[in-house]
Design a protein around this motif. Structure first.
Motif, PDB file in Angstrom:
ATOM      1  N   LYS A 114      28.498 -12.259 -70.368  1.00 39.94           N
ATOM      2  CA  LYS A 114      28.143 -11.344 -71.450  1.00 39.94           C
ATOM      3  C   LYS A 114      28.691 -11.838 -72.786  1.00 39.94           C
ATOM      4  N   MET A 115      29.888 -12.380 -72.786  1.00 35.31           N
ATOM      5  CA  MET A 115      30.471 -12.917 -74.019  1.00 35.31           C
ATOM      6  C   MET A 115      29.695 -14.138 -74.510  1.00 35.31           C
ATOM      7  N   GLN A 116      29.218 -14.954 -73.575  1.00 33.62           N
ATOM      8  CA  GLN A 116      28.395 -16.103 -73.962  1.00 33.62           C
ATOM      9  C   GLN A 116      27.123 -15.610 -74.656  1.00 33.62           C
ATOM     10  N   LEU A 117      26.462 -14.613 -74.085  1.00 35.65           N
ATOM     11  CA  LEU A 117      25.266 -14.066 -74.722  1.00 35.65           C
ATOM     12  C   LEU A 117      25.603 -13.485 -76.093  1.00 35.65           C
ATOM     13  N   LYS A 118      26.735 -12.805 -76.180  1.00 36.81           N
ATOM     14  CA  LYS A 118      27.148 -12.207 -77.454  1.00 36.81           C
ATOM     15  C   LYS A 118      27.327 -13.291 -78.515  1.00 36.81           C
ATOM     16  N   ASP A 119      27.872 -14.449 -78.120  1.00 37.57           N
ATOM     17  CA  ASP A 119      28.011 -15.575 -79.048  1.00 37.57           C
ATOM     18  C   ASP A 119      26.650 -16.008 -79.591  1.00 37.57           C
ATOM     19  N   TYR A 120      25.606 -15.829 -78.788  1.00 38.80           N
ATOM     20  CA  TYR A 120      24.243 -16.192 -79.197  1.00 38.80           C
ATOM     21  C   TYR A 120      23.519 -15.014 -79.848  1.00 38.80           C
ATOM     22  N   LYS A 121      24.245 -13.900 -80.061  1.00 43.09           N
ATOM     23  CA  LYS A 121      23.702 -12.685 -80.667  1.00 43.09           C
ATOM     24  C   LYS A 121      22.603 -12.052 -79.802  1.00 43.09           C
ATOM     25  N   VAL A 122      22.822 -12.113 -78.493  1.00 41.95           N
ATOM     26  CA  VAL A 122      21.893 -11.519 -77.524  1.00 41.95           C
ATOM     27  C   VAL A 122      22.628 -10.413 -76.773  1.00 41.95           C
ATOM     28  N   ARG A 123      21.995  -9.258 -76.669  1.00 38.88           N
ATOM     29  CA  ARG A 123      22.556  -8.148 -75.899  1.00 38.88           C
ATOM     30  C   ARG A 123      22.063  -8.235 -74.458  1.00 38.88           C
ATOM     31  N   LEU A 124      22.887  -7.784 -73.539  1.00 38.77           N
ATOM     32  CA  LEU A 124      22.531  -7.715 -72.128  1.00 38.77           C
ATOM     33  C   LEU A 124      22.333  -6.252 -71.777  1.00 38.77           C
ATOM     34  N   GLU A 125      21.132  -5.901 -71.302  1.00 40.77           N
ATOM     35  CA  GLU A 125      20.827  -4.525 -70.946  1.00 40.77           C
ATOM     36  C   GLU A 125      20.227  -4.488 -69.545  1.00 40.77           C
ATOM     37  N   PHE A 126      20.431  -3.352 -68.872  1.00 40.77           N
ATOM     38  CA  PHE A 126      19.932  -3.182 -67.515  1.00 40.77           C
ATOM     39  C   PHE A 126      18.962  -2.013 -67.445  1.00 40.77           C
ATOM     40  N   ALA A 127      17.871  -2.218 -66.732  1.00 39.01           N
ATOM     41  CA  ALA A 127      16.866  -1.177 -66.575  1.00 39.01           C
ATOM     42  C   ALA A 127      17.379  -0.040 -65.702  1.00 39.01           C
ATOM     43  N   SER A 128      18.296  -0.338 -64.796  1.00 34.55           N
ATOM     44  CA  SER A 128      18.912   0.699 -63.963  1.00 34.55           C
ATOM     45  C   SER A 128      20.304   0.224 -63.578  1.00 34.55           C
ATOM     46  N   SER A 129      21.063   1.103 -62.968  1.00 34.86           N
ATOM     47  CA  SER A 129      22.400   0.735 -62.501  1.00 34.86           C
ATOM     48  C   SER A 129      22.551   1.213 -61.073  1.00 34.86           C
ATOM     49  N   THR A 130      22.786   0.279 -60.179  1.00 36.72           N
ATOM     50  CA  THR A 130      22.904   0.644 -58.766  1.00 36.72           C
ATOM     51  C   THR A 130      24.247   0.268 -58.166  1.00 36.72           C
ATOM     52  N   THR A 131      25.149  -0.270 -58.985  1.00 34.71           N
ATOM     53  CA  THR A 131      26.395  -0.772 -58.397  1.00 34.71           C
ATOM     54  C   THR A 131      27.394   0.328 -58.080  1.00 34.71           C
ATOM     55  N   GLY A 132      27.542   1.304 -58.967  1.00 37.16           N
ATOM     56  CA  GLY A 132      28.561   2.319 -58.775  1.00 37.16           C
ATOM     57  C   GLY A 132      29.970   1.760 -58.889  1.00 37.16           C
TER      58      GLY A 132
END
Length: 142
Positions: A114-132
């Motif tokens: 996620k930090m690598q993506l942030k360095d590229y100014k890209v957000r990480l988003e999830f369509a759903s969350s199943t991990t709990g």
């Protein structure tokens, strides 16, 4: 102007191909999420049809189907292509179904990604969350 979104779909096992983790199911959920958010899909030059199959036209998406590989290969060429496109500034947000589609490792690995993506100014988003998983959820919120 709308944010540009790249879809990332991954199946690890033959069993997942028969469940709500199938490429077709992930595609539908991620595409619906992107539409709801008003995102424009980034045309990565790879396409998937409604059945989750590679196609000459359809929805642009980065797709990993590890269930089709022989052996226990952990290579993820589509994810590496996505990261290169992120580095080049080709899109603003990466969408995956949930955290399990992005990271096989623990929270530390996910946080680093996620930090690598942030360095590229890209957000990480999830369509759903199943991990709990509260620890993973905290990393995703960074």
């Amino acid at each position: 102007m709308s944010d540009r979104a790249a879809l990332y779909l991954r199946v690890s096992t033959v069993e997942q191909r028969k469940t709500n983790l199938s490429i077709a199911s992930q595609l539908q959920q991620c595409r619906t999420y992107a539409e709801r958010k008003g995102y424009v899909l980034f045309d990565c030059g790879r396409y998937v049809d409604a059945l989750g199959q590679d196609a000459a036209a359809g929805t642009p998406a980065y797709v990993e189907d590890a269930s089709m590989r022989l052996g226990a290969s952990r290579k993820t060429p589509a994810l590496l292509e996505l990261i290169a496109a992120a580095r080049a500034g080709s899109f603003d947000v990466m969408i995956a179904l949930d955290v399990t589609r992005v990271s096989r490792g623990g929270p530390d690995l996910l946080g680093a990604f996620k930090m690598q993506l942030k360095d590229y100014k890209v957000r990480l988003e999830f369509a759903s969350s199943t991990t709990g998983d509260r620890v993973t959820d905290k990393i995703v919120e960074l």
